[in-house]
Design a protein around this motif. Structure first.
Motif, PDB file in Angstrom:
ATOM      1  N   GLY A 106       4.866   2.583  -5.408  1.00 41.13           N
ATOM      2  CA  GLY A 106       5.133   1.235  -5.880  1.00 41.13           C
ATOM      3  C   GLY A 106       4.788   1.051  -7.350  1.00 41.13           C
ATOM      4  O   GLY A 106       3.865   1.693  -7.881  1.00 41.13           O
ATOM      5  N   PRO A 132       1.994   4.437  -2.613  1.00 41.08           N
ATOM      6  CA  PRO A 132       1.701   5.099  -3.897  1.00 41.08           C
ATOM      7  C   PRO A 132       2.864   5.104  -4.876  1.00 41.08           C
ATOM      8  O   PRO A 132       2.644   5.210  -6.086  1.00 41.08           O
ATOM      9  CB  PRO A 132       1.340   6.531  -3.471  1.00 41.08           C
ATOM     10  CG  PRO A 132       0.836   6.382  -2.073  1.00 41.08           C
ATOM     11  CD  PRO A 132       1.678   5.300  -1.465  1.00 41.08           C
ATOM     12  N   PHE A 186       1.141  -0.042  -7.878  1.00 37.31           N
ATOM     13  CA  PHE A 186       0.138   0.558  -6.999  1.00 37.31           C
ATOM     14  C   PHE A 186      -1.148   0.899  -7.759  1.00 37.31           C
ATOM     15  O   PHE A 186      -2.256   0.636  -7.274  1.00 37.31           O
ATOM     16  CB  PHE A 186       0.693   1.814  -6.324  1.00 37.31           C
ATOM     17  CG  PHE A 186      -0.302   2.523  -5.451  1.00 37.31           C
ATOM     18  CD1 PHE A 186      -0.612   2.033  -4.194  1.00 37.31           C
ATOM     19  CD2 PHE A 186      -0.959   3.670  -5.896  1.00 37.31           C
ATOM     20  CE1 PHE A 186      -1.543   2.673  -3.385  1.00 37.31           C
ATOM     21  CE2 PHE A 186      -1.885   4.317  -5.097  1.00 37.31           C
ATOM     22  CZ  PHE A 186      -2.175   3.817  -3.825  1.00 37.31           C
ATOM     23  N   GLU A 187      -1.025   1.482  -8.934  1.00 38.00           N
ATOM     24  CA  GLU A 187      -2.205   1.876  -9.701  1.00 38.00           C
ATOM     25  C   GLU A 187      -3.052   0.662 -10.079  1.00 38.00           C
ATOM     26  O   GLU A 187      -4.285   0.744 -10.130  1.00 38.00           O
ATOM     27  CB  GLU A 187      -1.797   2.654 -10.955  1.00 38.00           C
ATOM     28  CG  GLU A 187      -1.292   4.055 -10.675  1.00 38.00           C
ATOM     29  CD  GLU A 187      -2.326   4.933  -9.985  1.00 38.00           C
ATOM     30  OE1 GLU A 187      -3.515   4.878 -10.380  1.00 38.00           O
ATOM     31  OE2 GLU A 187      -1.955   5.653  -9.037  1.00 38.00           O
ATOM     32  N   ASN A 227       0.851  -1.191   0.000  1.00 38.40           N
ATOM     33  CA  ASN A 227       0.000   0.000   0.000  1.00 38.40           C
ATOM     34  C   ASN A 227       0.889   1.245   0.000  1.00 38.40           C
ATOM     35  O   ASN A 227       0.917   2.028   0.952  1.00 38.40           O
ATOM     36  CB  ASN A 227      -0.908  -0.008   1.231  1.00 38.40           C
ATOM     37  CG  ASN A 227      -1.904   1.140   1.193  1.00 38.40           C
ATOM     38  OD1 ASN A 227      -2.203   1.672   0.133  1.00 38.40           O
ATOM     39  ND2 ASN A 227      -2.391   1.527   2.352  1.00 38.40           N
ATOM     40  N   ASN A 242      -3.205  -2.164  -8.276  1.00 35.64           N
ATOM     41  CA  ASN A 242      -3.680  -2.883  -7.086  1.00 35.64           C
ATOM     42  C   ASN A 242      -4.410  -2.010  -6.070  1.00 35.64           C
ATOM     43  O   ASN A 242      -4.950  -2.531  -5.091  1.00 35.64           O
ATOM     44  CB  ASN A 242      -2.499  -3.546  -6.367  1.00 35.64           C
ATOM     45  CG  ASN A 242      -1.761  -4.563  -7.224  1.00 35.64           C
ATOM     46  OD1 ASN A 242      -0.609  -4.849  -6.968  1.00 35.64           O
ATOM     47  ND2 ASN A 242      -2.416  -5.111  -8.240  1.00 35.64           N
ATOM     48  N   LYS A 243      -4.428  -0.687  -6.278  1.00 33.63           N
ATOM     49  CA  LYS A 243      -4.899   0.211  -5.212  1.00 33.63           C
ATOM     50  C   LYS A 243      -6.371   0.026  -4.846  1.00 33.63           C
ATOM     51  O   LYS A 243      -6.796   0.414  -3.762  1.00 33.63           O
ATOM     52  CB  LYS A 243      -4.646   1.669  -5.609  1.00 33.63           C
ATOM     53  CG  LYS A 243      -5.483   2.165  -6.774  1.00 33.63           C
ATOM     54  CD  LYS A 243      -5.158   3.625  -7.084  1.00 33.63           C
ATOM     55  CE  LYS A 243      -6.019   4.165  -8.217  1.00 33.63           C
ATOM     56  NZ  LYS A 243      -5.690   5.572  -8.518  1.00 33.63           N
TER      57      LYS A 243
END
Length: 231
Positions: A15, A13, A18-19, A11, A21-22
């Motif tokens: 990573g 941003p 991230f986009e 979690n 899996n967010k």
């Protein structure tokens, strides 16, 4: 399982994924990470738009003890966190849920598919846990070292790098009779074979009691350097 790889969900941003899996809900991530084969069915997560992944419990991977993976998450550049290493910079505290060495009598070892199918998973998971512990003790300042085996002992004089890369703490209770009596100071008899079964819900209160006793015996505020005091 469909990609044959261990996925840490971060979690963060910054990573890389991230986009993608967010929007995974926490409840679904937890359900996926605890989908122990034969106990729970696999969990499906949308890992990218219109792409589904099928997940099982990470405990059946090389990260049965996930502490080593967490250290790598914090420090490997590809994960983007890039935390500074060092004894007083990183503190990794790992709390186990009970462990025991799988051991059988020599005469009980058989050469058939049923035996290997039911025995190898537990053996692999124990080896993975011990290997993670070995590497973390090898890399870290660790005041809670355990004996890895009778040859290398607790590796108190071993350090892979010139300086410890972190402070590592590991607390656990061995579900073994000798440990109960010698280390925990318990005089009562316990059904240890039953306590080792993760699906025996009736053992919940006993396991909680053993965890509390273990915490009283082995946890020490001196293990936590003042550098990690958030006050």
């Amino acid at each position: 399982m469909d990609s044959g790889s261990t996925w840490p969900l971060i979690n963060f941003p910054g990573g890389k994924y991230f986009e993608d899996n967010k929007n995974i809900l926490l409840r679904d991530a937890i359900r996926a990470s605890t989908a122990a084969p034969t106990f729970f069915i696999c969990e499906e997560l949308e890992v990218k738009k219109n792409e589904i992944g099928k997940f099982v419990d990470g405990g059946v991977s090389m990260y049965n003890n996930p502490a080593m993976l967490l250290f790598m998450l914090a420090t490997i550049k590809g994960f983007k966190l890039n935390w500074k290493t060092g004894k007083n910079n990183l503190l990794l505290a790992s709390i186990g849920t009970g462990i025991f060495k799988p051991k059988v009598d020599v005469d009980d070892v058989r050469d058939d598919a049923l035996y290997w199918g039911t025995t190898l998973p537990g053996s692999f998971m124990y080896d993975a846990t011990l290997q993670n512990q070995l590497m973390l003790q090898f890399l870290s300042y660790c005041p809670t070292r355990i004996v890895i085996d009778s040859e290398i002992d607790d590796m108190k004089d071993d350090l892979l790098s010139s300086e410890p890369l972190q402070t590592y703490l590991r607390y656990n209770v061995r579900l073994e009779e000798e440990f109960f009596k010698k280390d925990l100071g318990l005089k009562d008899d316990y059904d240890i074979k039953s306590l080792r079964k993760m699906d025996e819900v009736k053992n919940y209160d006993t396991l909680e009691k053993l965890g509390n006793i273990g915490a009283e015996k082995f946890m020490d505020e001196k293990h936590f350097a003042k550098e990690f005091d958030l006050k």
